[in-house]
Design a protein around this motif. Structure first.
Motif, PDB file in Angstrom:
ATOM      1  N   GLY A 131       4.765  -1.041   4.505  1.00 47.91           N
ATOM      2  CA  GLY A 131       4.529  -2.399   4.029  1.00 47.91           C
ATOM      3  C   GLY A 131       4.232  -3.357   5.170  1.00 47.91           C
ATOM      4  N   ILE A 132       4.961  -3.224   6.245  1.00 47.32           N
ATOM      5  CA  ILE A 132       4.738  -4.079   7.415  1.00 47.32           C
ATOM      6  C   ILE A 132       3.344  -3.825   7.984  1.00 47.32           C
ATOM      7  CG2 ILE A 132       5.476  -4.509   9.788  1.00 47.32           C
ATOM      8  CD1 ILE A 132       8.365  -3.795   8.784  1.00 47.32           C
ATOM      9  N   LYS A 166       5.766 -12.987   2.489  1.00 51.40           N
ATOM     10  CA  LYS A 166       4.762 -12.184   1.799  1.00 51.40           C
ATOM     11  C   LYS A 166       5.204 -11.912   0.359  1.00 51.40           C
ATOM     12  CE  LYS A 166       1.713 -10.606   3.660  1.00 51.40           C
ATOM     13  NZ  LYS A 166       0.303 -11.051   3.864  1.00 51.40           N
ATOM     14  N   PRO A 167       4.317 -12.070  -0.621  1.00 49.23           N
ATOM     15  CA  PRO A 167       4.682 -11.709  -2.002  1.00 49.23           C
ATOM     16  C   PRO A 167       4.989 -10.210  -2.099  1.00 49.23           C
ATOM     17  CG  PRO A 167       2.712 -13.081  -1.975  1.00 49.23           C
ATOM     18  CD  PRO A 167       2.973 -12.676  -0.551  1.00 49.23           C
ATOM     19  N   ILE A 168       6.139  -9.887  -2.649  1.00 47.80           N
ATOM     20  CA  ILE A 168       6.583  -8.499  -2.794  1.00 47.80           C
ATOM     21  C   ILE A 168       6.645  -8.166  -4.289  1.00 47.80           C
ATOM     22  CG2 ILE A 168       8.403  -6.822  -2.312  1.00 47.80           C
ATOM     23  CD1 ILE A 168       7.016  -7.976   0.203  1.00 47.80           C
ATOM     24  N   ILE A 169       5.964  -7.112  -4.679  1.00 52.99           N
ATOM     25  CA  ILE A 169       5.928  -6.698  -6.079  1.00 52.99           C
ATOM     26  C   ILE A 169       6.763  -5.438  -6.239  1.00 52.99           C
ATOM     27  CG2 ILE A 169       4.468  -6.131  -8.044  1.00 52.99           C
ATOM     28  CD1 ILE A 169       3.954  -8.909  -6.795  1.00 52.99           C
ATOM     29  N   ALA A 170       7.752  -5.493  -7.121  1.00 45.89           N
ATOM     30  CA  ALA A 170       8.595  -4.332  -7.397  1.00 45.89           C
ATOM     31  C   ALA A 170       7.909  -3.477  -8.460  1.00 45.89           C
ATOM     32  CB  ALA A 170       9.965  -4.776  -7.886  1.00 45.89           C
ATOM     33  N   LEU A 224      -3.634  -5.796  -3.165  1.00 43.31           N
ATOM     34  CA  LEU A 224      -2.238  -5.373  -3.302  1.00 43.31           C
ATOM     35  C   LEU A 224      -2.099  -4.004  -2.659  1.00 43.31           C
ATOM     36  CD1 LEU A 224       0.629  -5.563  -4.662  1.00 43.31           C
ATOM     37  CD2 LEU A 224      -0.396  -4.366  -6.602  1.00 43.31           C
ATOM     38  N   ALA A 225      -1.209  -3.878  -1.688  1.00 44.45           N
ATOM     39  CA  ALA A 225      -0.973  -2.611  -1.005  1.00 44.45           C
ATOM     40  C   ALA A 225       0.177  -1.872  -1.675  1.00 44.45           C
ATOM     41  CB  ALA A 225      -0.655  -2.850   0.464  1.00 44.45           C
ATOM     42  N   ASP A 226      -0.100  -0.700  -2.213  1.00 39.76           N
ATOM     43  CA  ASP A 226       0.946   0.168  -2.758  1.00 39.76           C
ATOM     44  C   ASP A 226       1.522   0.988  -1.611  1.00 39.76           C
ATOM     45  OD1 ASP A 226       0.550  -0.649  -5.400  1.00 39.76           O
ATOM     46  OD2 ASP A 226      -0.944   0.891  -5.785  1.00 39.76           O
ATOM     47  N   VAL A 227       2.822   0.825  -1.339  1.00 37.19           N
ATOM     48  CA  VAL A 227       3.447   1.510  -0.207  1.00 37.19           C
ATOM     49  C   VAL A 227       4.703   2.246  -0.669  1.00 37.19           C
ATOM     50  CG1 VAL A 227       2.533  -0.226   1.382  1.00 37.19           C
ATOM     51  CG2 VAL A 227       4.882  -0.453   0.502  1.00 37.19           C
ATOM     52  N   LEU A 242      -0.576  -8.881  -0.895  1.00 37.65           N
ATOM     53  CA  LEU A 242       0.680  -8.609  -1.578  1.00 37.65           C
ATOM     54  C   LEU A 242       1.076  -7.168  -1.274  1.00 37.65           C
ATOM     55  CD1 LEU A 242      -1.525  -9.862  -4.009  1.00 37.65           C
ATOM     56  CD2 LEU A 242       0.716 -10.628  -4.806  1.00 37.65           C
ATOM     57  N   ILE A 243       2.374  -6.903  -1.300  1.00 33.35           N
ATOM     58  CA  ILE A 243       2.903  -5.566  -1.021  1.00 33.35           C
ATOM     59  C   ILE A 243       3.692  -5.099  -2.241  1.00 33.35           C
ATOM     60  CG2 ILE A 243       4.260  -4.139   0.538  1.00 33.35           C
ATOM     61  CD1 ILE A 243       1.945  -5.534   1.946  1.00 33.35           C
TER      62      ILE A 243
END
Length: 233
Positions: free
Chosen positions: A141-142, A184-188, A132-135, A151-152
């Motif tokens: 994110g890209i 892409k799965p996006i995590i808020a 999971l990339a924390d951005v 996951l982003i």
């Protein structure tokens, strides 16, 4: 715990992930307390737990043993620059502790061991774990997705010079990432302090929402109530 991306997304899709962490000096800062926090969150309906932080690998290992839901593990080293699972060694340690997903700073800032984010991805994928990339911005994110992130997450919005400084969650970033990375799965994550905000993130395209402080920090919750009652006097 090993999960394919499809299995993990199937678990979290449209659901709540709870971040169980406490900073140094906080009354809840010990591993047994973090474990009970995670168990309570899972009982309440959290489908995954994010943990580690300053508690690091011991917290991750203990929570993995105590709950039956996937764990997103991380370490924190300091409070400036790249400090969320900042090195390849930290990522490997989180994996060895049992995390299904390694959460790591996914920005393009320099890392303390001279590695880059793609090296974190390689280390995790070699051991069958997701990343999971924390951005903090859509551009980050890209780039993280291009480097192999599974996951982003919007975790770092508001905590870098390149991102907007605001009190509430960055819903605009959720929408921008969904538009730029439709598959892409996006995590808020970040300052989701009310159920309505979590619902808004899902409506804007988030795959799942991470909530921490508003669920797991009674000091923060008490301060809000105390401020409201004081204001009436």
């Amino acid at each position: 715990m090993r999960l394919t991306l499809e299995e993990f997304v199937g678990t979290i899709d449209g659901r709540l992930i709870v971040s169980c962490q406490a900073p140094t000096g906080h009354p809840l800062r010990d591993t047994p307390t973090i474990v009970r926090m995670a168990q309570a969150a899972a009982r309440g309906g959290a489908v995954a737990i994010r943990c580690g932080g300053v508690g690091g690998v011991p917290d991750v290992a203990a929570v993995c043993e105590a709950v039956d839901v996937p764990v997103l593990g991380l370490t924190k080293d300091g409070t400036e620059g790249v400090y969320i699972t900042p090195t390849v060694a930290a990522a490997r340690a989180v994996i060895d502790a049992g995390a299904a997903v390694v959460a790591s700073d996914g920005t393009r800032r320099p890392r303390p061991d001279g590695s880059d984010f793609a090296d974190i991805v390689t280390a995790a994928h070699e051991r069958g774990r997701l990343v999971l990339a924390d951005v903090s911005t859509a551009e980050e994110g890209i780039a993280a997705a291009a480097a192999g992130a599974d996951l982003i997450a919007t975790t770092l919005s508001g905590y870098t010079a390149d991102s907007p400084q605001q009190n509430g969650p960055d819903l605009a970033l959720v929408a921008a990432l969904r538009k730029a990375l439709p598959d892409k799965p996006i995590i808020a994550e970040g300052r989701y302090h009310a159920p309505e905000a979590a619902a808004a993130a899902l409506a804007d395209g988030a795959t799942a929402v991470v909530v921490g402080t508003a669920i797991t920090d009674p000091a923060w919750l008490t301060a809000r109530f105390a401020a409201a009652t004081t204001a009436r006097q």
